[in-house]
Design an enzyme around this catalytic site. Structure first.
Site, mmCIF file in Angstrom:
data_model
loop_
_atom_site.group_PDB
_atom_site.id
_atom_site.type_symbol
_atom_site.label_atom_id
_atom_site.label_comp_id
_atom_site.label_asym_id
_atom_site.label_seq_id
_atom_site.Cartn_x
_atom_site.Cartn_y
_atom_site.Cartn_z
ATOM 1 N N ASN A 78 -13.979 36.588 44.905
ATOM 2 C CA ASN A 78 -14.071 36.438 43.458
ATOM 3 C C ASN A 78 -14.354 34.981 43.110
ATOM 4 O OD1 ASN A 78 -13.396 39.171 42.935
ATOM 5 N ND2 ASN A 78 -11.234 38.718 43.248
ATOM 6 N N VAL B 198 -6.520 32.527 42.265
ATOM 7 C CA VAL B 198 -6.091 31.381 43.073
ATOM 8 C C VAL B 198 -7.329 30.537 43.376
ATOM 9 C CG1 VAL B 198 -4.985 30.655 45.209
ATOM 10 C CG2 VAL B 198 -4.210 32.749 44.071
ATOM 11 N N HIS C 41 -11.048 32.426 48.890
ATOM 12 C CA HIS C 41 -10.457 33.400 49.809
ATOM 13 C C HIS C 41 -11.301 34.665 49.769
ATOM 14 C CE1 HIS C 41 -8.590 33.614 45.842
ATOM 15 N NE2 HIS C 41 -8.520 34.923 46.004
HETATM 16 P P1 DGP Z 1 -8.014 36.593 43.460
HETATM 17 O O1 DGP Z 1 -7.887 37.407 42.222
HETATM 18 O O2 DGP Z 1 -9.314 36.891 44.198
HETATM 19 O O3 DGP Z 1 -7.799 35.110 43.199
HETATM 20 O O4 DGP Z 1 -6.841 37.089 44.412
HETATM 21 C C1 DGP Z 1 -5.696 36.360 44.686
HETATM 22 C C2 DGP Z 1 -4.865 37.197 45.642
HETATM 23 O O5 DGP Z 1 -3.883 36.350 46.215
HETATM 24 C C3 DGP Z 1 -4.130 38.353 44.981
HETATM 25 O O6 DGP Z 1 -4.618 39.579 45.540
HETATM 26 C C4 DGP Z 1 -2.674 38.143 45.330
HETATM 27 C C5 DGP Z 1 -2.711 37.106 46.431
HETATM 28 N N1 DGP Z 1 -1.618 36.155 46.406
HETATM 29 C C6 DGP Z 1 -1.278 35.346 45.371
HETATM 30 N N2 DGP Z 1 -0.210 34.591 45.698
HETATM 31 C C7 DGP Z 1 0.107 34.915 46.978
HETATM 32 C C8 DGP Z 1 1.116 34.458 47.862
HETATM 33 O O7 DGP Z 1 1.941 33.595 47.578
HETATM 34 N N3 DGP Z 1 1.141 35.029 49.114
HETATM 35 C C9 DGP Z 1 0.234 35.991 49.480
HETATM 36 N N4 DGP Z 1 0.352 36.483 50.720
HETATM 37 N N5 DGP Z 1 -0.734 36.435 48.672
HETATM 38 C C10 DGP Z 1 -0.785 35.905 47.424
#
Ligand code: DGP
Length: 118
Positions: free
Chosen positions: A88, A97, A101
């Site tokens: 994204n 975030v 990723h």
């Molecule tokens: P996006 O919308 O593409 O930015 O997805 C961010 C993803 O990151 C979302 O699916 C949840 C994941 N995420 C957010 N915070 C954390 C975290 O602290 N640990 C893990 N394992 N995943 C996280």
């Protein structure tokens, strides 16, 4: 310097995650809020906020994200049935975030990619 996110602390192991893989360029861990039986995030170790911020020098890390996706998908047992890779970007891409990723999602049929507006 771009602002660090929670992913930097996961990469440096300052905060825990379900870490599946790490090398000199990328880190892979399970998404905290999975949408399918397999939902992992493949993250460049270098803090690049969005796809709009990538530079030619980042190509090794971006390429590694794909080869590692293939490896993890096989290890998760989802390679044969198939899966989806998603990156994204910013607001319209629903990026939450700001550290690039790639989502590797599979383990069930995922349906069409994007809902059309009603
Ligand atoms: P996006 O919308 O593409 O930015 O997805 C961010 C993803 O990151 C979302 O699916 C949840 C994941 N995420 C957010 N915070 C954390 C975290 O602290 N640990 C893990 N394992 N995943 C996280």
């Amino acid at each position: 310097m771009p602002e660090e996110t929670i992913f930097s602390k996961i990469i440096s192991r300052e905060i825990p995650s379900e870490l599946l893989y790490q090398d000199d360029l990328v880190t892979v861990f399970r998404d905290i809020n999975p949408v399918a039986p397999t939902h992992v995030l493949i993250v460049p170790n270098k803090l690049i906020p969005t796809i709009d911020d990538v530079e030619p020098e980042d190509e090794p890390a971006l390429g590694r994200m794909i080869t590692v996706a293939k490896k993890i998908a096989r290890e998760e047992g989802i390679a044969e049935d198939g899966y989806r890779l998603i990156i994204n970007c910013r607001e319209h891409g629903n990026q939450e975030v700001m550290h690039i990723h790639m989502h590797l999602i599979g383990g069930r049929a995922l349906g069409g990619m994007i809902k059309r507006p009603a």
